[in-house]
Enzyme design. Structure first.
Site, PDB file in Angstrom:
ATOM      1  CG  ASN A   7      32.082  46.482  53.619  1.00  0.00           C
ATOM      2  OD1 ASN A   7      32.848  45.656  53.744  1.00  0.00           O
ATOM      3  ND2 ASN A   7      30.638  46.398  53.430  1.00  0.00           N
ATOM      4  NE  ARG A  91      29.781  44.405  56.951  1.00  0.00           N
ATOM      5  CZ  ARG A  91      29.250  43.298  56.097  1.00  0.00           C
ATOM      6  NH1 ARG A  91      30.255  43.480  54.760  1.00  0.00           N
ATOM      7  NH2 ARG A  91      28.622  42.480  56.168  1.00  0.00           N
ATOM      8  CG  HIS A 180      22.850  40.923  57.621  1.00  0.00           C
ATOM      9  ND1 HIS A 180      21.995  40.085  57.171  1.00  0.00           N
ATOM     10  CD2 HIS A 180      23.734  41.101  56.711  1.00  0.00           C
ATOM     11  CE1 HIS A 180      22.491  39.710  55.886  1.00  0.00           C
ATOM     12  NE2 HIS A 180      23.522  40.335  55.641  1.00  0.00           N
TER      13      HIS A 180
END
Length: 398
Positions: A7, A91, A180
């Protein structure tokens, strides 16, 4: 076999080494944080089997940081040269309308992610840096992009589209994308397992409450609505973000306060929300202020809860029937009072929280409603890294 999950932020890189077959509450084999990239003094923290070590050094760029992190992992026997990795999972915050599923990354995919930068100017460039560096360092592994927006890509048009001019919206890709999504999808998949229900016949509300916060309505495994919109600024009151406001406030600030677009952007994204109201954005600090009868903290908390209850109520109507409401992320998993106050006095709607169950601390998914509560209320720890590893495993058939 393991998946390396990355990430990448603008000045930091978080990473984990994850076995996709792990249970949701299992600790990763290793994790780490490269921080203060580009600053005179940076640091790399690595945790292996629960043991943490930290090295301070100047980290010129993402390449330097990631290479050094891999060297530290190698030195402890868990790096790319010792372990068998089946993929690297990345991500990526914004997939726009292009990406509704994870994809194997190649030069074309990199270019497409780059094209989406106007929709996520703070996030996608940093995500792309991490992808390019990792592909350079680990060229023989498949790299998989998993998008935060993907879960919401197929929401009904009535939920996804704004009531603005069609031509303008189409030309500038304006719609509700939601964020999210990896967390909401992961949690919504765990709920039927905990309850012993068929996921294809479960209607639920998922509440991801951290410094960033969002709500989602999930109907039989599919997202029907979500609180965040074109950007992560919309929806619930957050740590430093306003959540939903009258758009006219922006025009008012520009005209009357003579604020620039960048100044308004900074105000709404970084200086508002709980921090703007109470001066802090950490809920532990906010709780201490409330206990000291600080009126600003109490007001901030009430505004936060009021907005949260508005979305819960709206999603109850959208779903028609609610089988479960789940709380996740830092605030949702740990703040007993937020959970109790968000669902207070809703017995008429079949929602009853058990105070003793709600007060219990656990890292496991758990039901905190009473046995006779028609709507089950749960705390479900999120694990986005595990979700990314599992998606990478499916895509690469590991």
């Amino acid at each position: 076999m393991y998946c390396l999950v990355i990430n990448s932020g603008s000045s930091s890189i978080k990473f984990q080494i994850v076995d996709p077959a792990s249970a949701a509450t299992d600790e990763p084999l290793a994790s780490g944080l490269v921080e203060q990239i580009g600053e005179p003094s940076g640091a790399i923290t690595v945790t292996i089997n629960g043991e943490k070590s930290r090295e301070e050094l100047e980290i010129a760029d993402h390449t330097v940081g990631l290479k050094r992190a891999f060297e530290l992992l190698d030195a402890n026997g868990v790096g790319p040269t010792q372990l068998e990795f089946f993929a690297v999972g990345h991500r990526v915050v914004h997939g726009g309308k292009l990406f509704s599923e994870p994809v194997l990354i190649d030069a074309q995919i990199e270019s497409m992610i780059e094209d989406l930068i106007p929709l996520a100017p703070l996030h996608n460039p940093a995500n792309l840096d991490g992808i390019r560096v990792a592909r350079e360092i680990l060229p023989d592994l498949p790299h998989v992009a998993v998008f935060d927006t993907a879960f919401f890509n197929h929401m009904p048009p009535a939920a996804a589209l704004y009531a603005i001019n069609n031509e303008v919206a189409s030309e500038h890709d304006i719609r509700r994308y939601g964020f999210h999504g990896t967390s909401h999808e992961f949690v919504s998949q765990q709920v039927p397992k905990v309850l012993g229900r068929d996921p294809e016949h479960t209607r639920q509300i998922t509440l991801h409450l951290g410094n960033g916060a969002s709500a989602a309505a999930v109907h039989n495994g599919r997202a029907m609505d979500t609180s965040m919109g074109l950007t992560p600024l919309a929806g619930l009151v957050m740590g430093t973000r306003t959540g939903d406001i009258d758009p006219g406030i922006i025009f008012h600030l520009a005209r009357e306060a003579k604020m620039s677009v960048d100044e308004i952007d900074t105000l709404l994204n970084k200086k508002s929300g709980v921090k703007g109201l109470a001066g802090v954005n950490d809920f532990r600090a906010l709780r201490e202020m409330i206990e000291q009868d600080n009126s600003d903290a109490w007001l901030a908390y009430n505004i936060y809860i009021h907005q949260l209850r508005r979305f819960i109520g709206a999603y109850m109507i959208i779903l028609g029937r609610v089988d479960a409401i789940s709380f996740t992320a830092g605030v949702g998993e740990n703040d007993v009072e937020v959970r109790a106050d968000a669902l207070a006095d809703l017995e008429l709607y079949g929602i009853k929280i058990d105070p003793e169950r709600n007060a219990q601390r656990s890292s496991d998914p758990r039901v905190i409603s009473t046995d006779d509560s028609t709507v089950k209320v749960l705390v479900v720890p999120t694990n986005e890294e595990l979700a990314i590893a599992q998606k990478a495993a499916v895509l690469t058939q590991a």
